[in-house]
Motif scaffolding. Sequence first.
Motif, PDB file in Angstrom:
ATOM      1  N   VAL A   1       2.592  -7.881   3.957  1.00  0.00           N
ATOM      2  CA  VAL A   1       2.105  -6.532   3.669  1.00  0.00           C
ATOM      3  C   VAL A   1       3.234  -5.545   3.919  1.00  0.00           C
ATOM      4  O   VAL A   1       4.015  -5.705   4.864  1.00  0.00           O
ATOM      5  CB  VAL A   1       0.910  -6.164   4.580  1.00  0.00           C
ATOM      6  N   LYS A   2       3.305  -4.555   3.058  1.00  0.00           N
ATOM      7  CA  LYS A   2       4.231  -3.449   3.277  1.00  0.00           C
ATOM      8  C   LYS A   2       3.496  -2.156   3.012  1.00  0.00           C
ATOM      9  O   LYS A   2       2.862  -1.989   1.976  1.00  0.00           O
ATOM     10  CB  LYS A   2       5.457  -3.533   2.385  1.00  0.00           C
ATOM     11  N   LEU A   3       3.560  -1.224   3.958  1.00  0.00           N
ATOM     12  CA  LEU A   3       3.026   0.119   3.764  1.00  0.00           C
ATOM     13  C   LEU A   3       4.208   1.045   3.524  1.00  0.00           C
ATOM     14  O   LEU A   3       5.154   1.073   4.324  1.00  0.00           O
ATOM     15  CB  LEU A   3       2.238   0.586   4.988  1.00  0.00           C
ATOM     16  N   ILE A   4       4.141   1.759   2.424  1.00  0.00           N
ATOM     17  CA  ILE A   4       5.228   2.684   2.086  1.00  0.00           C
ATOM     18  C   ILE A   4       4.685   4.092   1.924  1.00  0.00           C
ATOM     19  O   ILE A   4       3.507   4.291   1.796  1.00  0.00           O
ATOM     20  CB  ILE A   4       5.984   2.242   0.806  1.00  0.00           C
TER      21      ILE A   4
ATOM     22  N   SER B   1       0.857  -1.181   0.000  1.00  0.00           N
ATOM     23  CA  SER B   1       0.000   0.000   0.000  1.00  0.00           C
ATOM     24  C   SER B   1       0.894   1.232   0.000  1.00  0.00           C
ATOM     25  O   SER B   1       1.701   1.426   0.902  1.00  0.00           O
ATOM     26  CB  SER B   1      -0.915   0.008   1.227  1.00  0.00           C
ATOM     27  N   ASP B   2       0.757   2.028  -1.039  1.00  0.00           N
ATOM     28  CA  ASP B   2       1.560   3.234  -1.224  1.00  0.00           C
ATOM     29  C   ASP B   2       0.738   4.429  -0.747  1.00  0.00           C
ATOM     30  O   ASP B   2      -0.239   4.816  -1.391  1.00  0.00           O
ATOM     31  CB  ASP B   2       1.933   3.370  -2.697  1.00  0.00           C
ATOM     32  N   THR B   3       1.122   5.000   0.383  1.00  0.00           N
ATOM     33  CA  THR B   3       0.351   6.101   0.960  1.00  0.00           C
ATOM     34  C   THR B   3       0.526   7.393   0.172  1.00  0.00           C
ATOM     35  O   THR B   3      -0.315   8.283   0.270  1.00  0.00           O
ATOM     36  CB  THR B   3       0.727   6.337   2.434  1.00  0.00           C
ATOM     37  N   ARG B   4       1.582   7.497  -0.606  1.00  0.00           N
ATOM     38  CA  ARG B   4       1.783   8.718  -1.400  1.00  0.00           C
ATOM     39  C   ARG B   4       0.862   8.735  -2.628  1.00  0.00           C
ATOM     40  O   ARG B   4       0.195   9.721  -2.892  1.00  0.00           O
ATOM     41  CB  ARG B   4       3.241   8.829  -1.827  1.00  0.00           C
ATOM     42  N   SER B   5       0.858   7.641  -3.368  1.00  0.00           N
ATOM     43  CA  SER B   5      -0.003   7.608  -4.556  1.00  0.00           C
ATOM     44  C   SER B   5      -1.400   7.101  -4.245  1.00  0.00           C
ATOM     45  O   SER B   5      -2.258   7.081  -5.122  1.00  0.00           O
ATOM     46  CB  SER B   5       0.631   6.774  -5.672  1.00  0.00           C
ATOM     47  N   ARG B   6      -1.637   6.696  -2.993  1.00  0.00           N
ATOM     48  CA  ARG B   6      -2.957   6.257  -2.531  1.00  0.00           C
ATOM     49  C   ARG B   6      -3.478   5.076  -3.347  1.00  0.00           C
ATOM     50  O   ARG B   6      -4.592   5.092  -3.875  1.00  0.00           O
ATOM     51  CB  ARG B   6      -3.936   7.420  -2.544  1.00  0.00           C
ATOM     52  N   ALA B   7      -2.620   4.071  -3.434  1.00  0.00           N
ATOM     53  CA  ALA B   7      -2.970   2.865  -4.181  1.00  0.00           C
ATOM     54  C   ALA B   7      -2.505   1.631  -3.434  1.00  0.00           C
ATOM     55  O   ALA B   7      -1.474   1.651  -2.755  1.00  0.00           O
ATOM     56  CB  ALA B   7      -2.335   2.902  -5.562  1.00  0.00           C
ATOM     57  N   LEU B   8      -3.278   0.571  -3.553  1.00  0.00           N
ATOM     58  CA  LEU B   8      -2.936  -0.721  -2.991  1.00  0.00           C
ATOM     59  C   LEU B   8      -2.731  -1.680  -4.147  1.00  0.00           C
ATOM     60  O   LEU B   8      -3.573  -1.765  -5.041  1.00  0.00           O
ATOM     61  CB  LEU B   8      -4.065  -1.222  -2.079  1.00  0.00           C
ATOM     62  N   GLN B   9      -1.584  -2.362  -4.148  1.00  0.00           N
ATOM     63  CA  GLN B   9      -1.318  -3.393  -5.134  1.00  0.00           C
ATOM     64  C   GLN B   9      -1.311  -4.729  -4.425  1.00  0.00           C
ATOM     65  O   GLN B   9      -0.751  -4.858  -3.328  1.00  0.00           O
ATOM     66  CB  GLN B   9       0.036  -3.170  -5.809  1.00  0.00           C
ATOM     67  N   GLN B  10      -1.945  -5.717  -5.050  1.00  0.00           N
ATOM     68  CA  GLN B  10      -2.005  -7.055  -4.479  1.00  0.00           C
ATOM     69  C   GLN B  10      -1.505  -8.053  -5.510  1.00  0.00           C
ATOM     70  O   GLN B  10      -1.900  -7.994  -6.680  1.00  0.00           O
ATOM     71  CB  GLN B  10      -3.431  -7.414  -4.082  1.00  0.00           C
ATOM     72  N   TRP B  11      -0.620  -8.955  -5.059  1.00  0.00           N
ATOM     73  CA  TRP B  11      -0.162 -10.055  -5.887  1.00  0.00           C
ATOM     74  C   TRP B  11      -0.629 -11.356  -5.241  1.00  0.00           C
ATOM     75  O   TRP B  11      -0.476 -11.540  -4.033  1.00  0.00           O
ATOM     76  CB  TRP B  11       1.361 -10.085  -5.990  1.00  0.00           C
ATOM     77  N   THR B  12      -1.180 -12.234  -6.043  1.00  0.00           N
ATOM     78  CA  THR B  12      -1.622 -13.538  -5.551  1.00  0.00           C
ATOM     79  C   THR B  12      -0.460 -14.526  -5.655  1.00  0.00           C
ATOM     80  O   THR B  12       0.574 -14.229  -6.257  1.00  0.00           O
ATOM     81  CB  THR B  12      -2.818 -14.049  -6.373  1.00  0.00           C
ATOM     82  N   THR B  13      -0.642 -15.714  -5.083  1.00  0.00           N
ATOM     83  CA  THR B  13       0.424 -16.715  -5.082  1.00  0.00           C
ATOM     84  C   THR B  13       0.838 -17.131  -6.487  1.00  0.00           C
ATOM     85  O   THR B  13       1.963 -17.553  -6.696  1.00  0.00           O
ATOM     86  CB  THR B  13       0.001 -17.962  -4.292  1.00  0.00           C
ATOM     87  N   ASP B  14      -0.071 -16.988  -7.461  1.00  0.00           N
ATOM     88  CA  ASP B  14       0.268 -17.337  -8.841  1.00  0.00           C
ATOM     89  C   ASP B  14       0.806 -16.141  -9.641  1.00  0.00           C
ATOM     90  O   ASP B  14       0.978 -16.222 -10.848  1.00  0.00           O
ATOM     91  CB  ASP B  14      -0.930 -17.970  -9.555  1.00  0.00           C
ATOM     92  N   GLY B  15       1.069 -15.021  -8.966  1.00  0.00           N
ATOM     93  CA  GLY B  15       1.708 -13.874  -9.611  1.00  0.00           C
ATOM     94  C   GLY B  15       0.782 -12.869 -10.260  1.00  0.00           C
ATOM     95  O   GLY B  15       1.249 -11.890 -10.838  1.00  0.00           O
ATOM     96  N   ARG B  16      -0.540 -13.078 -10.163  1.00  0.00           N
ATOM     97  CA  ARG B  16      -1.458 -12.077 -10.720  1.00  0.00           C
ATOM     98  C   ARG B  16      -1.417 -10.823  -9.860  1.00  0.00           C
ATOM     99  O   ARG B  16      -1.272 -10.903  -8.648  1.00  0.00           O
ATOM    100  CB  ARG B  16      -2.889 -12.611 -10.784  1.00  0.00           C
TER     101      ARG B  16
END
Length: 189
Positions: A186-189, A63-78
Amino acid sequence: MRTKNTPGVARRELILGAGAAALVAPSILRAQDAGSVRRNTSGFRMHNWQDHFDRLGNGIIISDTRSRALQQWTTDGRMFIYPTSVPMTDELTRRGYTKIVFKDPAPDWTPTPSMRERDPSLPAYMPAGPDNPLGVRALHLSWQYYRIHGTHDTRKIGRRSSSGCIGLYNEHILEVYDRTPVGTQVKLI
């Protein structure tokens, strides 16, 4: 009809393309202005999970607090990306590595002590339901009081509006929740 100077491109396509470019150009110039605030999907900063983690494991959320976006990757790389709300101030923002420790299918809400201090009118407790600020689902992080959750107040998404949590539209938290096992990194940046 094709023109001699633009083989393979119809004249109408060329004219429409030029017209669209003229309409978009001012917004591109504004977006490049260092002082502008970008709140739409084009303002999302894309991250590679490999820059932050050694392996996918149970999946990854950044979760990027600067651009206000959350990216999620699943175990299969999606990879999936969602707009978020972020903490109101840097003092409320926690950054770093954590993980999902509990999935709450019907979150209730108890304001934190610091929230009650800032706003004594907050209720002491709120059960799950349409007025609950945690929306329809919540993913509890290993940090006390911090969640990735939905919200019924859609005006908050894309803004600095939370007391520390990362908020998503309810329809988006349903998707993230269904794809996220306990233990997800999870990483919050």
